[in-house]
Design a protein around this motif. Sequence first.
Motif, mmCIF file in Angstrom:
data_model
loop_
_atom_site.group_PDB
_atom_site.id
_atom_site.type_symbol
_atom_site.label_atom_id
_atom_site.label_comp_id
_atom_site.label_asym_id
_atom_site.label_seq_id
_atom_site.Cartn_x
_atom_site.Cartn_y
_atom_site.Cartn_z
ATOM 1 N N LEU A 32 9.897 -0.380 -1.216
ATOM 2 C CA LEU A 32 8.674 -0.768 -0.509
ATOM 3 C C LEU A 32 8.006 -1.971 -1.170
ATOM 4 O O LEU A 32 7.540 -2.888 -0.492
ATOM 5 C CB LEU A 32 7.696 0.407 -0.448
ATOM 6 C CG LEU A 32 8.083 1.538 0.496
ATOM 7 C CD1 LEU A 32 7.201 2.757 0.248
ATOM 8 C CD2 LEU A 32 7.994 1.090 1.941
ATOM 9 N N THR A 78 9.755 3.584 -3.934
ATOM 10 C CA THR A 78 8.629 2.737 -4.321
ATOM 11 C C THR A 78 9.096 1.308 -4.548
ATOM 12 O O THR A 78 8.469 0.353 -4.078
ATOM 13 C CB THR A 78 7.958 3.280 -5.597
ATOM 14 O OG1 THR A 78 7.432 4.572 -5.322
ATOM 15 C CG2 THR A 78 6.838 2.368 -6.068
ATOM 16 N N THR A 118 0.834 -1.197 0.000
ATOM 17 C CA THR A 118 0.000 0.000 0.000
ATOM 18 C C THR A 118 0.872 1.252 0.000
ATOM 19 O O THR A 118 0.594 2.221 -0.721
ATOM 20 C CB THR A 118 -0.943 0.004 1.216
ATOM 21 O OG1 THR A 118 -1.754 -1.172 1.173
ATOM 22 C CG2 THR A 118 -1.823 1.234 1.240
ATOM 23 N N ALA A 119 1.937 1.237 0.785
ATOM 24 C CA ALA A 119 2.862 2.371 0.806
ATOM 25 C C ALA A 119 3.499 2.557 -0.570
ATOM 26 O O ALA A 119 3.658 3.691 -1.047
ATOM 27 C CB ALA A 119 3.929 2.172 1.874
#
Length: 168
Positions: A134, A131, A97-98
């Motif tokens: 993560l 991104t 989600t992050a």
Amino acid sequence: MDFLLVHAPQAALDLIEKTSSTPRVLQMLQFSLAPAFLLVAIGSIMNVMMARLTWVANRIERLEARFEDRPEEPCEDELDWLVRRRGIAQRAVMFSTAAAGLISVLIAALFVSAYISLKVGTFIAVLWVATMALLITGLSFFFRETMIAAKGPATRSHSSGGAHRKAP
């Protein structure tokens, strides 16, 4: 107040003039295609993760209800295994989600960068790397959860005689 009334219309006209360039908008759309596809991929992966997490949570609820009704039937091994899976699956979803949130910020930053004079290339590169970090972390947790799921609980009890065996 007079300053705003005098300069606001001109600022609005300047903004419209800067953003009216069709080639510039098309270029930003092209630049944002890869991150947009990545966003779709993250959503698809998260759909699978959430299905697994939901199954685990429902199984925990069913086992806890069964344990309340029939405490003589041990299911602690399976509950421990499921609780561990749930925690790992939750982390996978959180990191994914992050990553989706950051890729959305990156797409917005790409569009904004077409209309401002500040150079934001480094910022966009940092967003991309963050991104990816993560997403890799989320996928690692997802991989770990699937490995634990494939092994099964450490022991499973048989209703006849209470004998234990290793899970396949």
